[in-house]
Write a protein that holds these residues in place. Sequence first.
Motif, short mmCIF file in Angstrom:
data_model
loop_
_atom_site.label_atom_id
_atom_site.label_comp_id
_atom_site.label_asym_id
_atom_site.label_seq_id
_atom_site.Cartn_x
_atom_site.Cartn_y
_atom_site.Cartn_z
N TYR A 147 0.83 -1.20 0.00
CA TYR A 147 0.00 0.00 0.00
C TYR A 147 0.87 1.26 0.00
O TYR A 147 0.58 2.23 -0.72
CB TYR A 147 -0.91 0.01 1.23
CG TYR A 147 -2.22 -0.71 1.04
CD1 TYR A 147 -3.09 -0.38 0.00
CD2 TYR A 147 -2.62 -1.72 1.92
CE1 TYR A 147 -4.31 -1.02 -0.15
CE2 TYR A 147 -3.84 -2.37 1.77
CZ TYR A 147 -4.67 -2.02 0.73
OH TYR A 147 -5.87 -2.66 0.57
N TRP A 157 -4.55 0.00 -8.50
CA TRP A 157 -5.34 -0.22 -7.28
C TRP A 157 -6.03 -1.58 -7.31
O TRP A 157 -6.11 -2.26 -6.28
CB TRP A 157 -6.36 0.90 -7.13
CG TRP A 157 -7.21 0.79 -5.91
CD1 TRP A 157 -8.53 0.47 -5.84
CD2 TRP A 157 -6.80 1.02 -4.55
NE1 TRP A 157 -8.97 0.48 -4.54
CE2 TRP A 157 -7.93 0.82 -3.73
CE3 TRP A 157 -5.59 1.38 -3.96
CZ2 TRP A 157 -7.88 0.95 -2.35
CZ3 TRP A 157 -5.54 1.51 -2.58
CH2 TRP A 157 -6.68 1.30 -1.79
N ARG A 168 -6.45 4.12 0.33
CA ARG A 168 -7.81 4.07 -0.18
C ARG A 168 -8.42 5.46 -0.28
O ARG A 168 -9.11 5.78 -1.25
CB ARG A 168 -8.70 3.19 0.72
CG ARG A 168 -10.11 3.01 0.16
CD ARG A 168 -10.95 2.15 1.05
NE ARG A 168 -11.16 2.76 2.35
CZ ARG A 168 -11.78 2.15 3.35
NH1 ARG A 168 -12.21 0.91 3.20
NH2 ARG A 168 -11.95 2.75 4.51
#
Length: 233
Positions: free
Chosen positions: A149, A183, A208
């Motif tokens: 991430y 993503w 996110r």
Amino acid sequence: MAALVRLLAPLGIAAPAVRTAISRMVRQGWLDPVRLPQGPGYAVTPKAERRLDDAAARVYRGADTPWDGRWHVLVLEPVRDRARRERLRSDLAFLGYAPLSETTWIGPRPSPELDALRIPGHWFDAAYEGDARNLLARAWDLDAIGRAYEEWLASAAGLVGSLPEGAPDDQVFAVRSELVHGWRNFLFRDPGLPADLLPPGWPGEKARAFFDHEAARLLPAAAAFVDRNLAAS
């Protein structure tokens, strides 16, 4: 086909590659050839609609999906064929499951696509009698997912930052497509793990939020490019 070639040109995908991909998708049951007023074309199959709907719900999932504290457990029959076994593992990972053993997989919630896979085995909801954090850490490599991430966020910020002010919509479409493509790779790694079980400061939250904001901000120009090219067909 001509519209698809035009749409994918800003991504650097040449016409022969588009045609090869479409042929493969027809063979795999994702598209059906149809006759359109303009000539030959393609329609998504029910299988493709299910996959697109499920993937979209997970890609654009927004706030955390509530978790009821129960796990969806799959107990598979042994698959002897190696190629089929690897396909099954890839499919289950995409649907949000992780292995506890070769034949036992878990997910935080059932996938609506599971029935379509015709998996040899059984599945059911279950409550774990123990520390659910330990179970989650056993099935998913949280350290690796967290690093992924952070790396994606740094790369995505550079990608979006490369867009000049007032960029043409084909360029915006290309950047947004790359953003979404990067993503969506997390669909194979993070099925939307329960927030209550994740470490404090989980990097997925910041990543996110960035994706949600930038994907929405770039959507109008990207959609205008798509609409214009489809209308030109």
